[in-house]
Design a protein around this motif. Structure first.
Motif, PDB file in Angstrom:
ATOM      1  N   SER A 101       0.724  -1.149   0.026  1.00 48.92           N
ATOM      2  CA  SER A 101      -0.011   0.106   0.111  1.00 48.92           C
ATOM      3  C   SER A 101       0.990   1.294   0.015  1.00 48.92           C
ATOM      4  O   SER A 101       0.485   2.240  -0.663  1.00 48.92           O
ATOM      5  CB  SER A 101      -0.922   0.001   1.173  1.00 48.92           C
ATOM      6  N   SER A 102       2.034   1.201   0.646  1.00 50.00           N
ATOM      7  CA  SER A 102       2.768   2.283   0.660  1.00 50.00           C
ATOM      8  C   SER A 102       3.558   2.540  -0.546  1.00 50.00           C
ATOM      9  O   SER A 102       3.632   3.720  -1.150  1.00 50.00           O
ATOM     10  CB  SER A 102       4.098   2.190   1.687  1.00 50.00           C
ATOM     11  N   GLU A 103       3.894   1.720  -1.457  1.00 48.92           N
ATOM     12  CA  GLU A 103       4.578   2.031  -2.517  1.00 48.92           C
ATOM     13  C   GLU A 103       3.414   2.284  -3.588  1.00 48.92           C
ATOM     14  O   GLU A 103       3.669   3.155  -4.230  1.00 48.92           O
ATOM     15  CB  GLU A 103       4.798   0.405  -3.448  1.00 48.92           C
ATOM     16  N   TYR A 104       2.317   1.949  -3.297  1.00 45.36           N
ATOM     17  CA  TYR A 104       1.022   2.135  -4.229  1.00 45.36           C
ATOM     18  C   TYR A 104       0.803   3.705  -4.005  1.00 45.36           C
ATOM     19  O   TYR A 104       0.947   4.643  -4.919  1.00 45.36           O
ATOM     20  CB  TYR A 104      -0.283   1.543  -4.000  1.00 45.36           C
ATOM     21  N   ARG A 105       0.679   4.131  -2.743  1.00 43.42           N
ATOM     22  CA  ARG A 105       0.410   5.544  -2.444  1.00 43.42           C
ATOM     23  C   ARG A 105       1.638   6.518  -2.997  1.00 43.42           C
ATOM     24  O   ARG A 105       1.466   7.438  -3.634  1.00 43.42           O
ATOM     25  CB  ARG A 105       0.181   5.785  -0.974  1.00 43.42           C
ATOM     26  N   ASN A 106       2.840   6.140  -2.630  1.00 36.12           N
ATOM     27  CA  ASN A 106       3.878   6.702  -2.900  1.00 36.12           C
ATOM     28  C   ASN A 106       4.225   7.003  -4.453  1.00 36.12           C
ATOM     29  O   ASN A 106       4.547   8.160  -4.750  1.00 36.12           O
ATOM     30  CB  ASN A 106       5.387   6.130  -2.298  1.00 36.12           C
ATOM     31  N   THR A 107       3.934   5.849  -5.239  1.00 38.58           N
ATOM     32  CA  THR A 107       3.996   6.060  -6.855  1.00 38.58           C
ATOM     33  C   THR A 107       3.222   7.108  -7.339  1.00 38.58           C
ATOM     34  O   THR A 107       3.270   7.947  -8.039  1.00 38.58           O
ATOM     35  CB  THR A 107       3.694   4.799  -7.393  1.00 38.58           C
ATOM     36  N   VAL A 108       1.641   7.199  -6.717  1.00 41.82           N
ATOM     37  CA  VAL A 108       0.728   8.061  -7.241  1.00 41.82           C
ATOM     38  C   VAL A 108       1.403   9.579  -6.868  1.00 41.82           C
ATOM     39  O   VAL A 108       1.506  10.360  -7.898  1.00 41.82           O
ATOM     40  CB  VAL A 108      -0.487   7.779  -6.608  1.00 41.82           C
TER      41      VAL A 108
ATOM     42  N   THR B 198      -2.475  12.809 -17.175  1.00 41.92           N
ATOM     43  CA  THR B 198      -2.050  12.769 -15.715  1.00 41.92           C
ATOM     44  C   THR B 198      -2.247  11.296 -15.126  1.00 41.92           C
ATOM     45  O   THR B 198      -1.257  10.615 -14.726  1.00 41.92           O
ATOM     46  CB  THR B 198      -2.733  13.719 -14.869  1.00 41.92           C
ATOM     47  N   ALA B 199      -3.387  10.688 -15.506  1.00 44.44           N
ATOM     48  CA  ALA B 199      -4.115   9.421 -14.907  1.00 44.44           C
ATOM     49  C   ALA B 199      -3.084   8.280 -15.702  1.00 44.44           C
ATOM     50  O   ALA B 199      -2.500   7.487 -14.915  1.00 44.44           O
ATOM     51  CB  ALA B 199      -5.392   9.200 -15.168  1.00 44.44           C
ATOM     52  N   ARG B 200      -2.766   8.612 -17.007  1.00 43.25           N
ATOM     53  CA  ARG B 200      -2.164   7.483 -17.633  1.00 43.25           C
ATOM     54  C   ARG B 200      -0.630   7.690 -17.159  1.00 43.25           C
ATOM     55  O   ARG B 200       0.012   6.560 -17.405  1.00 43.25           O
ATOM     56  CB  ARG B 200      -2.393   7.791 -19.171  1.00 43.25           C
ATOM     57  N   ARG B 201      -0.172   8.721 -16.754  1.00 39.56           N
ATOM     58  CA  ARG B 201       1.055   8.745 -16.490  1.00 39.56           C
ATOM     59  C   ARG B 201       1.204   8.054 -15.180  1.00 39.56           C
ATOM     60  O   ARG B 201       2.338   7.186 -15.095  1.00 39.56           O
ATOM     61  CB  ARG B 201       1.578  10.083 -16.216  1.00 39.56           C
TER      62      ARG B 201
ATOM     63  N   LEU C 242       2.793   2.891 -12.307  1.00 36.65           N
ATOM     64  CA  LEU C 242       2.378   1.656 -11.616  1.00 36.65           C
ATOM     65  C   LEU C 242       2.565   0.164 -12.254  1.00 36.65           C
ATOM     66  O   LEU C 242       2.221  -0.787 -11.779  1.00 36.65           O
ATOM     67  CB  LEU C 242       0.842   1.877 -11.056  1.00 36.65           C
ATOM     68  N   GLY C 243       2.580   0.485 -13.675  1.00 36.92           N
ATOM     69  CA  GLY C 243       2.768  -0.783 -14.358  1.00 36.92           C
ATOM     70  C   GLY C 243       1.423  -1.261 -14.521  1.00 36.92           C
ATOM     71  O   GLY C 243       1.237  -2.397 -14.754  1.00 36.92           O
ATOM     72  N   VAL C 244       0.555  -0.400 -14.714  1.00 36.64           N
ATOM     73  CA  VAL C 244      -1.008  -1.016 -14.934  1.00 36.64           C
ATOM     74  C   VAL C 244      -1.686  -0.415 -16.117  1.00 36.64           C
ATOM     75  O   VAL C 244      -1.491   0.799 -16.655  1.00 36.64           O
ATOM     76  CB  VAL C 244      -1.788  -0.347 -13.587  1.00 36.64           C
ATOM     77  N   PRO C 245      -2.464  -1.364 -16.907  1.00 36.97           N
ATOM     78  CA  PRO C 245      -2.696  -0.912 -18.183  1.00 36.97           C
ATOM     79  C   PRO C 245      -4.092  -0.140 -17.834  1.00 36.97           C
ATOM     80  O   PRO C 245      -4.674  -0.400 -16.995  1.00 36.97           O
ATOM     81  CB  PRO C 245      -3.276  -2.061 -18.905  1.00 36.97           C
ATOM     82  N   PHE C 246      -4.202   0.988 -18.983  1.00 37.96           N
ATOM     83  CA  PHE C 246      -5.628   1.747 -18.902  1.00 37.96           C
ATOM     84  C   PHE C 246      -6.098   2.096 -20.286  1.00 37.96           C
ATOM     85  O   PHE C 246      -5.202   2.247 -21.096  1.00 37.96           O
ATOM     86  CB  PHE C 246      -5.283   2.802 -17.936  1.00 37.96           C
ATOM     87  N   PRO C 247      -7.319   1.768 -20.452  1.00 35.55           N
ATOM     88  CA  PRO C 247      -7.915   2.070 -21.756  1.00 35.55           C
ATOM     89  C   PRO C 247      -7.321   3.380 -22.413  1.00 35.55           C
ATOM     90  O   PRO C 247      -7.457   4.347 -21.700  1.00 35.55           O
ATOM     91  CB  PRO C 247      -9.413   1.817 -21.498  1.00 35.55           C
ATOM     92  N   GLN C 248      -7.367   3.282 -23.776  1.00 40.34           N
ATOM     93  CA  GLN C 248      -7.225   4.681 -24.267  1.00 40.34           C
ATOM     94  C   GLN C 248      -8.463   5.366 -24.659  1.00 40.34           C
ATOM     95  O   GLN C 248      -9.316   4.603 -24.448  1.00 40.34           O
ATOM     96  CB  GLN C 248      -6.315   4.349 -25.769  1.00 40.34           C
ATOM     97  N   GLY C 249      -8.221   6.349 -25.375  1.00 40.00           N
ATOM     98  CA  GLY C 249      -9.633   7.291 -25.880  1.00 40.00           C
ATOM     99  C   GLY C 249     -10.114   8.168 -24.680  1.00 40.00           C
ATOM    100  O   GLY C 249      -9.232   8.511 -23.743  1.00 40.00           O
ATOM    101  N   THR C 250     -11.349   8.602 -24.701  1.00 40.72           N
ATOM    102  CA  THR C 250     -11.915   9.536 -23.650  1.00 40.72           C
ATOM    103  C   THR C 250     -12.058   8.775 -22.564  1.00 40.72           C
ATOM    104  O   THR C 250     -12.088   7.576 -22.344  1.00 40.72           O
ATOM    105  CB  THR C 250     -13.138  10.344 -24.047  1.00 40.72           C
TER     106      THR C 250
END
Length: 126
Positions: free
Chosen positions: A3-10, A28-31, A36-44
């Motif tokens: 949880s600390s790594e997650y928070r600190n990365t954000v 910003t969110a995609r960055r 985090l090494g997490v995929p996120f959909p492209q588009g709006t």
């Protein structure tokens, strides 16, 4: 990740790699997701909500506010979204004072705890 790594990365991404004049929430969110090494959909944002809501996108699941918070507390990226806002749900054990430098970061992208009746919740638990 913890949880600390997650928070600190954000927070690190917001502080170190986000220009002060950046207004595009998805950039910003995609960055953050990238760091985090997490995929996120492209588009709006509407496209992303539709894709994540399908329940079939690369480890993302639809959940409720309580489960999203529980997952964030355990180091899994969790978000709350509505038609024009995306918020990262952060672990509860970490609080940020209102007058701290971190708290000055864009509030539309940070969600300390709680729930919103109009939000949809998703967690990346792969």
């Amino acid at each position: 990740m913890t949880s600390s790594e997650y928070r600190n990365t954000v927070y690190w991404t917001l502080q170190a790699h986000t220009p002060a004049d950046e207004t595009d929430l998805l950039i910003t969110a995609r960055r953050i997701f990238n760091n985090l090494g997490v995929p996120f959909p492209q588009g709006t944002l509407a496209d992303a909500i539709r894709i994540l809501s399908s329940g079939d996108y690369m480890g993302w699941s639809v959940c409720n506010a309580d489960l999203a918070q529980q997952c964030a507390n355990n180091g899994y990226p969790a978000i709350a979204v509505n038609e024009n806002t995306l918020s990262f749900i952060l672990p509860e054990e970490h609080t940020v004072a209102v007058n701290s430098p971190v708290a000055a970061v864009d509030h539309t992208i940070i969600w300390e705890s709680g729930s919103s009746p109009s939000a949809q919740y998703f967690v990346f638990a792969r």
